[in-house]
Design a protein around this motif. Structure first.
Motif, PDB file in Angstrom:
ATOM      1  N   THR A 180       0.848  -1.189   0.000  1.00  0.00           N
ATOM      2  CA  THR A 180       0.000   0.000   0.000  1.00  0.00           C
ATOM      3  C   THR A 180       0.884   1.239   0.000  1.00  0.00           C
ATOM      4  OG1 THR A 180      -1.584  -1.259   1.333  1.00  0.00           O
ATOM      5  CG2 THR A 180      -1.930   1.103   1.206  1.00  0.00           C
ATOM      6  N   ARG A 185       1.632   4.828   0.225  1.00  0.00           N
ATOM      7  CA  ARG A 185       0.991   6.043   0.737  1.00  0.00           C
ATOM      8  C   ARG A 185       2.013   7.140   1.025  1.00  0.00           C
ATOM      9  NH1 ARG A 185      -4.253   5.518   2.475  1.00  0.00           N
ATOM     10  NH2 ARG A 185      -3.956   6.983   4.177  1.00  0.00           N
ATOM     11  N   TYR A 243       0.033  -0.176   7.735  1.00  0.00           N
ATOM     12  CA  TYR A 243      -1.208   0.569   7.859  1.00  0.00           C
ATOM     13  C   TYR A 243      -2.342  -0.411   8.117  1.00  0.00           C
ATOM     14  CZ  TYR A 243       1.538   3.721   4.842  1.00  0.00           C
ATOM     15  OH  TYR A 243       2.516   4.498   4.290  1.00  0.00           O
ATOM     16  N   GLU A 255       3.940  -0.238   3.232  1.00  0.00           N
ATOM     17  CA  GLU A 255       4.588   0.667   2.277  1.00  0.00           C
ATOM     18  C   GLU A 255       5.732  -0.079   1.599  1.00  0.00           C
ATOM     19  OE1 GLU A 255       4.797   4.053   0.227  1.00  0.00           O
ATOM     20  OE2 GLU A 255       3.568   4.086   2.035  1.00  0.00           O
TER      21      GLU A 255
END
Length: 151
Positions: free
Chosen positions: A64, A66, A74, A116
């Motif tokens: 993910t 971000r 997350y 991440e």
């Protein structure tokens, strides 16, 4: 309570293999009754149909991006965006959710345990920082399962 833990990702694209690795490791653990862990990889259509089964909750596990440091974990609540995806090997979870909602009812409780990535580029294997996030992700998934089962 029926909970699906859905691994998403492409192990041939470096950090994008995070969900695949977490599900591989999760399969080696004992799961509570009613919890099913499946590595969907890049099979968006398979995930779409799985979402139509009568789950009480679904936990997606995916890379993910971000903007934080690689390896940052997350826990998010996904929202379907964009048009439904009918590409057989495309795996944009939000578009898969949109397609599933077009086809029927999906579980109300949805979470993403995301990491991440350092890079999503051709190559097999996670970067050291993303690989170090696998065990903490497993702990978060187990904690979420307990939390959702008692909600």
């Amino acid at each position: 309570m029926r909970i699906l833990v859905a691994g998403i990702g492409n192990l041939f694209l470096g950090g994008d293999g995070f969900g695949v690795e977490v599900l591989r490791r999760l399969a080696q653990r004992s799961l509570p009754e009613g919890v099913r862990a499946v590595d969907f990889g890049i099979r968006g259509v398979d995930l779409t149909y799985a979402l139509l089964e009568p789950w009480d909750a679904v936990i997606f596990v995916d890379a993910t991006a971000r903007g934080a440091a690689p390896g940052t974990l997350y826990v998010l609540e996904p929202r379907p965006t964009g048009p439904p995806s009918i590409e057989a090997h495309a795996m944009d979870p939000a578009r898969v959710l949109s397609l599933a909602r077009e086809l029927g009812e999906v579980p109300r409780t949805l979470r993403v345990v995301g990491c991440e990535p350092a890079a999503i580029e051709e190559g097999i294997g996670l970067s050291p920082r993303v690989a170090a996030a696998v065990d903490p992700a497993l702990d978060r998934i187990e904690s979420l399962v307990r939390e959702l089962a008692h909600a």
